[in-house]
Enzyme design. Structure first.
Site, PDB file in Angstrom:
ATOM      1  N   LYS A 291       0.843  -1.200   0.000  1.00  0.00           N
ATOM      2  CA  LYS A 291       0.000   0.000   0.000  1.00  0.00           C
ATOM      3  C   LYS A 291       0.877   1.247   0.000  1.00  0.00           C
ATOM      4  O   LYS A 291       0.685   2.152  -0.795  1.00  0.00           O
ATOM      5  CB  LYS A 291      -0.925  -0.034   1.215  1.00  0.00           C
ATOM      6  CG  LYS A 291      -1.800   1.193   1.335  1.00  0.00           C
ATOM      7  CD  LYS A 291      -2.727   1.096   2.526  1.00  0.00           C
ATOM      8  CE  LYS A 291      -3.431   2.430   2.734  1.00  0.00           C
ATOM      9  NZ  LYS A 291      -4.320   2.430   3.890  1.00  0.00           N
TER      10      LYS A 291
ATOM     11  N   GLU B 155      10.641  -4.639   4.403  1.00  0.00           N
ATOM     12  CA  GLU B 155      10.726  -6.055   4.023  1.00  0.00           C
ATOM     13  C   GLU B 155      10.362  -6.246   2.553  1.00  0.00           C
ATOM     14  O   GLU B 155      11.039  -6.959   1.803  1.00  0.00           O
ATOM     15  CB  GLU B 155       9.759  -6.894   4.877  1.00  0.00           C
ATOM     16  CG  GLU B 155      10.108  -6.958   6.347  1.00  0.00           C
ATOM     17  CD  GLU B 155       9.406  -5.885   7.168  1.00  0.00           C
ATOM     18  OE1 GLU B 155       9.165  -4.772   6.643  1.00  0.00           O
ATOM     19  OE2 GLU B 155       9.113  -6.155   8.346  1.00  0.00           O
TER      20      GLU B 155
ATOM     21  N   GLY C 179      -4.733  -1.750   5.139  1.00  0.00           N
ATOM     22  CA  GLY C 179      -3.944  -2.891   4.663  1.00  0.00           C
ATOM     23  C   GLY C 179      -4.610  -4.227   4.953  1.00  0.00           C
ATOM     24  O   GLY C 179      -4.713  -5.097   4.089  1.00  0.00           O
ATOM     25  N   ARG C 180      -5.104  -4.405   6.182  1.00  0.00           N
ATOM     26  CA  ARG C 180      -5.686  -5.700   6.557  1.00  0.00           C
ATOM     27  C   ARG C 180      -7.105  -5.877   6.026  1.00  0.00           C
ATOM     28  O   ARG C 180      -7.743  -6.904   6.285  1.00  0.00           O
ATOM     29  CB  ARG C 180      -5.624  -5.876   8.077  1.00  0.00           C
ATOM     30  CG  ARG C 180      -6.198  -4.731   8.879  1.00  0.00           C
ATOM     31  CD  ARG C 180      -5.788  -4.788  10.346  1.00  0.00           C
ATOM     32  NE  ARG C 180      -6.238  -3.625  11.109  1.00  0.00           N
ATOM     33  CZ  ARG C 180      -5.583  -2.475  11.189  1.00  0.00           C
ATOM     34  NH1 ARG C 180      -4.446  -2.318  10.547  1.00  0.00           N
ATOM     35  NH2 ARG C 180      -6.062  -1.470  11.911  1.00  0.00           N
TER      36      ARG C 180
ATOM     37  N   GLU D 140      -4.467  -6.450  14.981  1.00  0.00           N
ATOM     38  CA  GLU D 140      -3.950  -5.142  14.567  1.00  0.00           C
ATOM     39  C   GLU D 140      -5.073  -4.100  14.639  1.00  0.00           C
ATOM     40  O   GLU D 140      -4.822  -2.909  14.793  1.00  0.00           O
ATOM     41  CB  GLU D 140      -3.374  -5.207  13.137  1.00  0.00           C
ATOM     42  CG  GLU D 140      -2.427  -4.064  12.825  1.00  0.00           C
ATOM     43  CD  GLU D 140      -1.631  -4.259  11.538  1.00  0.00           C
ATOM     44  OE1 GLU D 140      -0.438  -3.951  11.517  1.00  0.00           O
ATOM     45  OE2 GLU D 140      -2.207  -4.709  10.540  1.00  0.00           O
TER      46      GLU D 140
ATOM     47  N   HIS E 268      -4.776 -32.869  18.266  1.00  0.00           N
ATOM     48  CA  HIS E 268      -3.635 -33.686  18.695  1.00  0.00           C
ATOM     49  C   HIS E 268      -2.480 -32.807  19.160  1.00  0.00           C
ATOM     50  O   HIS E 268      -1.339 -33.259  19.225  1.00  0.00           O
ATOM     51  CB  HIS E 268      -3.199 -34.604  17.548  1.00  0.00           C
ATOM     52  CG  HIS E 268      -4.306 -35.524  17.149  1.00  0.00           C
ATOM     53  ND1 HIS E 268      -4.520 -36.733  17.773  1.00  0.00           N
ATOM     54  CD2 HIS E 268      -5.301 -35.382  16.240  1.00  0.00           C
ATOM     55  CE1 HIS E 268      -5.586 -37.303  17.237  1.00  0.00           C
ATOM     56  NE2 HIS E 268      -6.084 -36.501  16.306  1.00  0.00           N
TER      57      HIS E 268
ATOM     58  N   LYS F  50       9.655  -0.491  14.116  1.00  0.00           N
ATOM     59  CA  LYS F  50      10.199  -0.139  12.790  1.00  0.00           C
ATOM     60  C   LYS F  50      11.268   0.932  12.937  1.00  0.00           C
ATOM     61  O   LYS F  50      12.338   0.853  12.333  1.00  0.00           O
ATOM     62  CB  LYS F  50       9.095   0.408  11.866  1.00  0.00           C
ATOM     63  CG  LYS F  50       8.134  -0.618  11.337  1.00  0.00           C
ATOM     64  CD  LYS F  50       7.213   0.057  10.308  1.00  0.00           C
ATOM     65  CE  LYS F  50       6.002  -0.778   9.977  1.00  0.00           C
ATOM     66  NZ  LYS F  50       5.005  -0.107   9.151  1.00  0.00           N
TER      67      LYS F  50
HETATM   68  O1  F6P Z   1       3.397  -2.775   9.748  1.00  0.00           O
HETATM   69  C1  F6P Z   1       2.047  -2.982   9.662  1.00  0.00           C
HETATM   70  C2  F6P Z   1       1.509  -2.690   8.290  1.00  0.00           C
HETATM   71  O2  F6P Z   1       1.418  -1.336   8.103  1.00  0.00           O
HETATM   72  C3  F6P Z   1       0.176  -3.372   8.074  1.00  0.00           C
HETATM   73  O3  F6P Z   1      -0.864  -2.658   8.590  1.00  0.00           O
HETATM   74  C4  F6P Z   1       0.166  -3.529   6.599  1.00  0.00           C
HETATM   75  O4  F6P Z   1      -0.790  -4.457   6.185  1.00  0.00           O
HETATM   76  C5  F6P Z   1       1.587  -3.979   6.367  1.00  0.00           C
HETATM   77  O5  F6P Z   1       2.348  -3.235   7.277  1.00  0.00           O
HETATM   78  C6  F6P Z   1       2.122  -3.805   4.974  1.00  0.00           C
HETATM   79  O6  F6P Z   1       2.064  -2.479   4.567  1.00  0.00           O
HETATM   80  P1  F6P Z   1       2.235  -2.085   3.058  1.00  0.00           P
HETATM   81  O7  F6P Z   1       1.144  -2.719   2.270  1.00  0.00           O
HETATM   82  O8  F6P Z   1       2.175  -0.591   3.028  1.00  0.00           O
HETATM   83  O9  F6P Z   1       3.586  -2.592   2.592  1.00  0.00           O
END
Ligand code: F6P
Length: 549
Positions: free
Chosen positions: A206, A212, A267-268, A353, A384, A512
């Site tokens: 987003k 990452e 995002g979620r 979240e 199990h 972060k």
């Molecule tokens: O670090 C949390 C977050 O902001 C989430 O809310 C989001 O889904 C995820 O990181 C990834 O964010 P992006 O889509 O901006 O890379």
């Protein structure tokens, strides 16, 4: 500031809790043959059986009174209309607009967002058809065979969960990989399985600033160039899904190959948007549309249905009942469907979240528990592993059992065995087994009195452990859409009861920020000023780096 615990509806629940705390569900079932009819509801292809809960009709009425006090429907309508309910980010929350049919319109700040949504969806759908039909080829003219979605959090968990859940609908000539972790092992394992000439990378972010995702995307791009492709080939193999056109362009992806969405999609909550590009590629546009349709049906059910028959409201109220009155601190999601194996992980982000917060909208601290720790694994595997603790542990852990009457793979007697286990677990958790039942069983099996006395306490199940069962005929794209939307709205309702902003996530920021400093210091080989734990952990790593080289 709203003082939830001072509301008369809350206090009525508190007194009522003390009255019914010791009631046994097995007795309530014995006394009321219609308990299932009273405490079950259906909508959008999902039957919710909530009769195996520690509630009476009075409990339920008191919970409904709380929902009425909060005026959930009014709050939901504010969200659906595009009001900026995410106040700390000054944003609307409009994932529901992503699944509105194009016959509808929704004006937000003078723009019809439904028109925008459908224009972008058409762009994505055209691209998807080209890839699935083999018309979009790689730079050497070969058709795309592998799709690698690079994203994390909401840009990974939703698409991954749905692609797994709907595997029977997957395009037979396409394989899918999801790379999220910055651990180089994740991307390395994916790259080892694919061929650069036939791979499409989707960089899904987003913000397009997530460390990452950008690191994984850079590594993928370098691997691609190292395989013999040149820069001009990137446009055929890298597309982006983002709200940040500038960053996409700076990364080197042609913005013609960018699928947009909007800051009003959290995002979620984003799998319904262009973030669902990998889902579209996996199951095709028609099935993706069916999923949107199912979610839209659930949206309508949520805003139109009276609370006692409203699935998200009922689930949310029961969660509040256990979390705030029984002090249940965790909540299990047990899908009895192997294809739903990532559903608990997906719901963890959605729920934790969203409602893992301790201040109200106005910034005042809450003095009650909010979001529970959510966890789970598919049944029957969980039986199990951790079910022992749910049956006989000291914590009360409510659980949602999710399953379908029909299997996608009807092999032999497997499905009936799966269903038998699912249903039997909820019965066992509800009924338990009393000391006298255990003693009788042991004696009938030939145990002496001494043996019976020694063993019986270990074999007692207290029971009275609450479960919901969500049962559908078959997990189709449409039903899955409804199921996901059901949990989205459950989270909304709980957030409103607790007075939270369920749509920001400031709690992820500190780690972060500190990681940026730690990374810089790991690179320089000199830990800065930290506590002794942090410094020594860094020194240990720096020492080992130098030994490795
Ligand atoms: O670090 C949390 C977050 O902001 C989430 O809310 C989001 O889904 C995820 O990181 C990834 O964010 P992006 O889509 O901006 O890379």
């Amino acid at each position: 500031m709203r003082d939830l615990r001072k509301l008369s509806e809350w206090q009525a629940l508190q007194s009522h809790y003390h009255e019914i705390e010791s009631l046994q569900m097995r007795d309530m079932f014995a006394q009321d043959k219609n308990r299932f009819d009273t405490f079950s509801a259906s909508a959008c292809g999902i039957l919710l059986d909530y009769s195996k809960n520690r509630i009476t009709s009075e409990t339920f009425d008191l919970l409904l009174a709380l929902a009425r006090k909060i005026d959930i429907t009014k709050e939901a309508k504010r969200m659906f209309a595009g009001e900026r309910i995410n106040a700390t980010e000054d944003r609307s929350v409009l994932h529901t607009a992503l699944r509105m049919p194009d016959s509808k319109s929704l004006l937000v700040d003078g723009e019809d967002v439904v028109k925008q949504v459908h224009a972008v969806a058409r762009h994505a759908a055209q691209f998807v058809d080209k890839v699935r039909d083999g018309v979009w080829t790689g730079y050497t003219g070969k058709r795309i065979e592998s799709v690698v979605n690079i994203g994390i959090g909401g840009s990974d968990l939703g698409p991954l969960m749905v692609c797994e859940a709907l595997k029977p609908w997957q395009h037979e000539d396409l394989e899918f990989h999801f790379v999220s972790n910055v651990d180089g092992s994740h991307i390395s394992e994916a790259l080892a399985k694919i061929n650069a000439e036939t791979t499409l990378f989707i960089v899904a972010s987003k913000t397009f600033t997530t460390q990452e995702t950008l690191a994984n995307a850079q590594t993928a791009r370098q691997w691609f160039l190292d395989s013999g492709a040149d820069n001009s080939a990137i446009a055929k193999h890298f597309v982006a899904v983002s709200t940040n056109e500038k960053a996409v362009s700076e990364f080197g992806i042609d913005t013609d190959n960018m699928f947009r969405f909007w800051d009003w999609v959290g995002g979620r909550y984003s799998l319904w948007s262009s973030i669902g590009l990998s889902i579209r590629l996996c199951i095709g546009n028609d099935n993706f549309d069916a999923m949107l349709h199912g979610a839209h049906e659930m949206d309508e059910h949520f805003v139109q249905t009276e609370y006692q028959h409203n699935l998200p409201v009922v689930l949310a109220l029961l969660g509040v009942w256990y979390g705030n009155f029984f002090n249940a601190r965790s909540y299990v999601i047990a899908p009895y469907d192997q294809y739903l194996h990532r559903f608990p992980a997906y719901l963890q982000q959605l729920d934790m979240e969203s409602n893992g917060k301790s201040v109200q909208m106005d910034g005042s601290a809450v003095d009650y528990k909010t979001g529970a720790v959510l966890w789970g694994e598919p049944g029957t595997n969980g039986q199990h592993a951790f079910f022992q603790l749910i049956h006989q542990g000291t914590d009360l852990i409510p659980a949602d059992f999710i399953t379908a009457a029909k299997s996608q793979n009807p092999v032999g007697a497997h499905h009936k065995m799966l269903l038998a286990n699912c249903i039997a677990q909820t019965e066992a958790l509800m009924k338990g087994k009393t000391l006298s039942e255990v003693q009788a069983e042991l004696r009938a099996g030939g145990s002496t009195n001494e043996e019976t006395d020694a063993l019986a306490p270990h074999k007692v199940f207290s029971g009275n452990r609450p479960t919901n069962t969500l049962l559908c005929e078959e997990i189709t794209p449409r039903v899955l859409g409804a199921l996901i939307a059901l949990y989205e709205h459950k989270v909304f309702v709980q957030g409103k009861i607790w007075g939270l902003n369920s749509y920001d996530q400031w709690g992820v920021e500190l780690g972060k920020q500190l990681a940026a400093t730690v990374l810089q210091e790991l690179n320089s080989g000199a830990p800065g000023a930290h506590d002794s734990s942090t410094s020594n952990l860094m020194s240990y790593c720096i020492d080992r780096f130098s030994k490795a080289t």
